[in-house]
Motif scaffolding. Structure first.
Motif, PDB file in Angstrom:
ATOM      1  N   ALA A   1       0.834  -1.208   0.000  1.00 32.45           N
ATOM      2  CA  ALA A   1       0.000   0.000   0.000  1.00 32.45           C
ATOM      3  C   ALA A   1       0.861   1.248   0.000  1.00 32.45           C
ATOM      4  O   ALA A   1       0.599   2.203  -0.745  1.00 32.45           O
ATOM      5  CB  ALA A   1      -0.931  -0.002   1.207  1.00 32.45           C
ATOM      6  N   GLN A   2       1.883   1.262   0.845  1.00 38.98           N
ATOM      7  CA  GLN A   2       2.763   2.432   0.911  1.00 38.98           C
ATOM      8  C   GLN A   2       3.537   2.621  -0.394  1.00 38.98           C
ATOM      9  O   GLN A   2       3.663   3.736  -0.894  1.00 38.98           O
ATOM     10  CB  GLN A   2       3.726   2.301   2.092  1.00 38.98           C
ATOM     11  N   THR A   3       4.044   1.532  -0.956  1.00 35.27           N
ATOM     12  CA  THR A   3       4.793   1.661  -2.208  1.00 35.27           C
ATOM     13  C   THR A   3       3.859   2.002  -3.375  1.00 35.27           C
ATOM     14  O   THR A   3       4.251   2.725  -4.294  1.00 35.27           O
ATOM     15  CB  THR A   3       5.592   0.380  -2.517  1.00 35.27           C
ATOM     16  N   ALA A   4       2.628   1.496  -3.327  1.00 37.93           N
ATOM     17  CA  ALA A   4       1.669   1.843  -4.380  1.00 37.93           C
ATOM     18  C   ALA A   4       1.402   3.345  -4.379  1.00 37.93           C
ATOM     19  O   ALA A   4       1.362   3.989  -5.431  1.00 37.93           O
ATOM     20  CB  ALA A   4       0.360   1.083  -4.186  1.00 37.93           C
ATOM     21  N   HIS A   5       1.214   3.900  -3.184  1.00 37.52           N
ATOM     22  CA  HIS A   5       0.964   5.333  -3.110  1.00 37.52           C
ATOM     23  C   HIS A   5       2.180   6.132  -3.573  1.00 37.52           C
ATOM     24  O   HIS A   5       2.044   7.082  -4.354  1.00 37.52           O
ATOM     25  CB  HIS A   5       0.603   5.757  -1.690  1.00 37.52           C
ATOM     26  N   GLU A   6       3.345   5.757  -3.099  1.00 42.46           N
ATOM     27  CA  GLU A   6       4.564   6.513  -3.416  1.00 42.46           C
ATOM     28  C   GLU A   6       4.917   6.478  -4.900  1.00 42.46           C
ATOM     29  O   GLU A   6       5.593   7.385  -5.391  1.00 42.46           O
ATOM     30  CB  GLU A   6       5.736   5.987  -2.587  1.00 42.46           C
ATOM     31  N   THR A   7       4.482   5.453  -5.597  1.00 38.95           N
ATOM     32  CA  THR A   7       4.790   5.333  -7.026  1.00 38.95           C
ATOM     33  C   THR A   7       3.621   5.719  -7.925  1.00 38.95           C
ATOM     34  O   THR A   7       3.663   5.487  -9.138  1.00 38.95           O
ATOM     35  CB  THR A   7       5.214   3.886  -7.372  1.00 38.95           C
TER      36      THR A   7
END
Length: 223
Positions: A61-67
């Motif tokens: 979830a965090q990497t999805a948002h950041e990318t």
């Protein structure tokens, strides 16, 4: 017309390159490498990286948002003069100086990242060579060196683009390991843990609602 064609070509090239990051994960995890993120890829990634459901939900979830939805794995430094004055005022204190660097990503990176994070001076080119890449934007020569040693992949130092393609998610795992973020993940999936992770990753609460929505959705896919 020619400029428009060139712009469209560069956009397609960037999308293809960024797609490689997710496709690389899918290939490693043994699912169809179609560049689309869904329950199958999440579950396969969880198994491949040996995540618990809680860790998988938080991490992806965090990497999805950041990318931006697993679309941008390399830092975009194509700023206008106005953008430079607003975001990098420290390095571009005057309109005249900002105008000299406007829409020149390599020059911009070499200036704003010079002489810090292990980088050499502006003329060294380290700022652009070791610009932000990966699922959580690994940045700076010293951080790339630490990651290369962590992964035992010295070739990363001569080919940093590997962080934006082959090792995008591994670089984010490195960040989680280094900053002991798994301890937060292990406390469960709830508003408090999502907030705590967001602050540690973002330095604030930018995009908190989207991070919450994604974390809860992904957790529903794997629990």
């Amino acid at each position: 017309m020619e400029l428009l064609k060139q712009a469209k070509f560069l956009i397609r090239k960037l999308k293809t390159k960024n797609n490689m990051s997710l496709k690389s994960l899918q290939t490693k995890a043994g699912v169809t490498a179609d560049g689309a993120f869904g329950p199958g890829t999440l579950k396969a990634g969880m198994t491949y990286y040996k995540f618990t459901p809680e860790r998988a939900a938080h991490f992806f979830a965090q990497t999805a948002h950041e990318t931006g939805g697993f679309k941008a794995f390399s830092e975009n430094l194509n700023y206008s003069a106005k953008g430079l004055l607003g975001i990098f005022k420290k390095y571009f204190p005057t309109e005249a100086l900002a105008a000299q660097y406007e829409r020149k990503p390599e020059k911009i990176a070499n200036r704003v990242y010079a002489s810090r994070m292990g980088n050499g001076d502006e003329a060294s080119g380290d700022g652009y060579k070791f610009r932000g890449r990966g699922a959580l934007q690994l940045t700076g020569k010293s951080n790339y060196q630490a990651f290369a040693e962590y992964l035992k992949k010295p070739e990363i130092m001569t080919n940093p683009d590997l962080v934006a393609t082959e090792y995008a998610f591994e670089s984010a795992i490195f960040f989680f390991d280094r900053n002991k973020l798994w301890d937060i993940c292990d406390k469960g999936v709830n508003n408090d843990t999502i907030l705590a992770l967001t602050k540690r990753i973002n330095g604030g609460t930018h995009g908190l609602e989207d991070r919450k929505e994604k974390t809860l959705k992904y957790y529903g896919w794997v629990k």
